[in-house]
Enzyme design. Structure first.
Site: not given
Ligand SMILES: *Cc1c(COP(=O)(O)O)cnc(C)c1O
Length: 385
Positions: A73, A154, A182, A204, A240, A327
């Site tokens: 993300g 989030n 999210q 994830h 890759t 985060c």
């Molecule tokens: C978790 C999250 C991200 C980051 O995604 P990653 O795959 O962990 O880098 C970005 N934006 C939101 C709203 C998130 O919840």
């Protein structure tokens, strides 16, 4: 109830599902090929990659050529913002509009762009955690290149009026990106009717592997690459391809959307019971919106406690939860989202985010009872009563 294991931190990450793991597994060893190779192994990987791209596109109502796989993300957000900014700069438009409740992947990238000569407007979200289409319309200028507003928050799960915001942007000829990390797999997303130009998602958060995500880029938008190299992803995102991860993403996304309405109806019941139960604790307060939020998100604050102590106590009782976002746990600063929605000072450090999948009734009751007991204990200790 004996000490259980209750995972209520799904907004941080979720385990890889059985189905996603099984789908990916052959691609670690038996079918390990590089999708750019000419031989049978390589062609097998290329076919699997195309198949995954077709599935993701179909599940989101997009065309195959509009889906680009990324490392997650964060990369998808950075690419959308930097790419959109660069497209605007071509004809001298260097203004970006976003909100003050975005994920750090958007906020920190906007700050970096500001240091590079762009001007960023951070629209203030209201007390429920969203900006209105009118706010966006009023912020647009003749030099606005890009608008980025998250689909679902989030921390507090607030759903933004992204369809209406997309319309505003479209009618004014401004690119619209939404961080749907999210929302993907949790809310039905149809890119055909959404009207967004770019949309980020992450594996994830929906049952696929970590380190994989996707950016939807509407056909016709010549977004310049963020990462240059061998020309993978039709020359737009080199490196890759992570075939097992991409396959896990397609499988997990398909799985999460099966019976989504029923799942969300059950989550909604749980959300209501958790919300009612937690708000019956004295000195508590709901963060965000009662109705306009993800079915699997509850965020409440308790006056006069530190969420870190609460989380440690809950963990000892078998409950994995979070204060706000994983985060921001590196920094000790109060949550920018809770600040943005105007959470009173005395409540801001005592937040508890429960982000959950299907729980049993016993688990719901256990969570409420344990939070109530922990909050009471922390207050007793603090006030030495
Ligand atoms: C978790 C999250 C991200 C980051 O995604 P990653 O795959 O962990 O880098 C970005 N934006 C939101 C709203 C998130 O919840």
């Amino acid at each position: 109830m004996d000490k259980p294991f209750i995972y209520a931190d799904c907004a941080a990450t979720v385990p890889v599902t059985e189905r996603a793991l099984a789908a990916a597994e052959p691609y670690f060893r038996e079918r390990f090929g590089n999708a750019s190779s000419i031989h049978t192994q390589g062609m097998g990987a290329a076919r699997a990659l195309l198949d995954a791209r077709k599935r993701v596109a179909a599940l989101l109502g997009a065309e195959v050529s509009e889906i680009y796989f990324t490392s997650g993300g964060t990369e998808a957000d950075n690419w959308a913002l930097r790419g959109g900014a660069a497209l605007g700069a071509v004809d001298g438009r260097r203004h970006i509009v976003t909100t003050n409740a975005e994920h750090p992947a958007v906020l920190r990238c906007c700050e970096a762009l500001a240091r590079e000569g762009y001007e960023v407007t951070y629209l203030p979200v209201n007390s429920e955690g969203f900006v209105t289409p009118e706010q966006v319309a009023d912020a647009l200028r003749s030099d606005t290149a890009l608008v980025s507003v998250m689909y679902a928050n989030n921390e507090i799960g607030t759903l933004s009026p992204v369809h209406e915001i997309a319309q505003v942007c479209r009618s004014r000829g401004v690119l619209f990106h939404t961080d749907a990390v999210q929302a993907a797999g949790h809310e039905p997303i149809d890119l055909g009717s959404l009207g967004a130009d770019m949309l980020s998602l992450s594996g994830h958060k929906l049952g696929a592997m970590k380190g994989v995500g996707a950016l939807y880029i509407r056909k016709g938008i010549e977004l310049p690459p963020l990462i240059c190299g061998g020309g993978q992803e039709r020359g737009r995102r080199s490196g890759t391809e992570n075939i097992p991860a991409v396959i896990s993403l397609a499988e997990a996304l398909a799985e999460s959307l099966e019976g989504l309405e029923d799942k969300n109806a059950r989550l909604l019941e749980q959300r209501e019971r958790l919300t009612d139960g937690l708000l019956s604790i004295p000195g508590s307060r709901l963060n965000g919106s009662l109705e306009r939020r993800l079915a699997g998100n509850v965020n409440v604050s308790f006056e006069g406690i530190e969420s870190e102590s609460l989380l440690i106590m809950l963990d000892m009782r078998g409950i994995c939860a979070s204060g706000g976002s994983a985060c921001s746990s590196y920094t000790n600063a109060p949550s920018h989202v809770l600040t943005a929605i105007g959470t009173p000072e005395s409540f801001i450090k005592g937040s508890l985010r429960l982000s959950f999948g299907i729980l049993s009734d016993v688990e719901v009751e256990y969570i409420i009872a344990e939070v109530a007991a922990a909050v009471e204990k922390l207050r007793r200790e603090r006030f030495g009563a």
